[in-house]
Write an enzyme that holds these catalytic residues in place. Structure first.
Site, PDB file in Angstrom:
ATOM      1  N   ARG A  38     -13.884  10.505 -42.518  1.00 44.31           N
ATOM      2  CA  ARG A  38     -14.953  10.192 -41.563  1.00 44.31           C
ATOM      3  C   ARG A  38     -15.223  11.358 -40.613  1.00 44.31           C
ATOM      4  NH1 ARG A  38     -13.161   5.327 -39.291  1.00 44.31           N
ATOM      5  NH2 ARG A  38     -13.977   4.300 -41.124  1.00 44.31           N
ATOM      6  N   GLY A  43      -8.274  14.424 -37.734  1.00 40.25           N
ATOM      7  CA  GLY A  43      -7.900  15.180 -38.936  1.00 40.25           C
ATOM      8  C   GLY A  43      -9.105  15.773 -39.638  1.00 40.25           C
ATOM      9  N   CYS A  44     -10.167  15.001 -39.711  1.00 42.70           N
ATOM     10  CA  CYS A  44     -11.378  15.454 -40.399  1.00 42.70           C
ATOM     11  C   CYS A  44     -12.051  16.596 -39.637  1.00 42.70           C
ATOM     12  CB  CYS A  44     -12.343  14.291 -40.585  1.00 42.70           C
ATOM     13  SG  CYS A  44     -11.647  12.970 -41.606  1.00 42.70           S
ATOM     14  N   THR A  45     -11.995  16.527 -38.314  1.00 45.89           N
ATOM     15  CA  THR A  45     -12.557  17.596 -37.487  1.00 45.89           C
ATOM     16  C   THR A  45     -11.763  18.880 -37.683  1.00 45.89           C
ATOM     17  OG1 THR A  45     -13.416  16.023 -35.868  1.00 45.89           O
ATOM     18  CG2 THR A  45     -13.098  18.295 -35.113  1.00 45.89           C
ATOM     19  N   ALA A  48     -12.601  20.329 -41.160  1.00 42.74           N
ATOM     20  CA  ALA A  48     -13.947  20.910 -41.194  1.00 42.74           C
ATOM     21  C   ALA A  48     -14.009  22.223 -40.406  1.00 42.74           C
ATOM     22  CB  ALA A  48     -14.966  19.909 -40.651  1.00 42.74           C
TER      23      ALA A  48
END
Length: 156
Positions: A38, A43-45, A48
């Site tokens: 998401r 973690g995704c930030t 990315a």
């Protein structure tokens, strides 16, 4: 589940600007295809931002980075603007591609079971063949490992 040396399944998905990106249009390039749960989560930030920071290195290796989640293209645009991301994010809202690629799986969290995205990265060669797979990715140091593997594969 997909394996190394499998032909990568075809896909066409809209990117953050609602422009359709298809695997067939990327022939001749290495593709780093990473699936993440998401936008705007810790973690995704990190993942990315790490890929954005390393994007020039991947570019020199003739590789394109594509992130895929079930978020809308509008959420992707907001995520990119908010975090100054320099990578392409694809939207698989109906999870059809994620199911085909085997990353839409049953997950457990605090005793609850639900279907969700398992953080996974695929490295696809210029002929559309999967050359490396990272399952259940731990974000810290992941981008470096992907770049290292790409360099190794290109030197063979």
């Amino acid at each position: 589940m997909l394996n190394i040396d499998d032909k990568a399944p075809e896909f066409c998905l809209p990117n953050q600007d609602d422009i359709e990106i298809c695997l067939r249009d990327l022939k001749g390039k290495w593709v780093v295809l990473y699936f993440y749960p998401r936008d705007n989560t810790p973690g995704c930030t990190t993942e990315a931002c790490d890929f954005t920071e390393a994007a020039p290195d991947f570019g020199e290796l003739d590789a394109i980075i594509l992130g895929v989640s079930a978020d809308t293209t509008k959420k992707h645009r907001n995520f990119i603007e908010k975090k100054s991301l320099g990578i392409t994010l694809l939207s698989d809202e109906d999870t059809k591609m994620m199911q085909e690629w085997g990353v839409w799986q049953l997950k457990k969290n605090y005793g609850k079971e639900y279907m969700g995205i398992v953080r996974t990265t695929f490295l696809i060669d210029p002929d559309g063949v999967i050359k490396a797979i990272w399952n259940k990715v731990r974000v810290k140091g992941h981008v470096f490992k992907v770049k290292e593997e790409l360099e190794k594969l290109q030197s063979v």
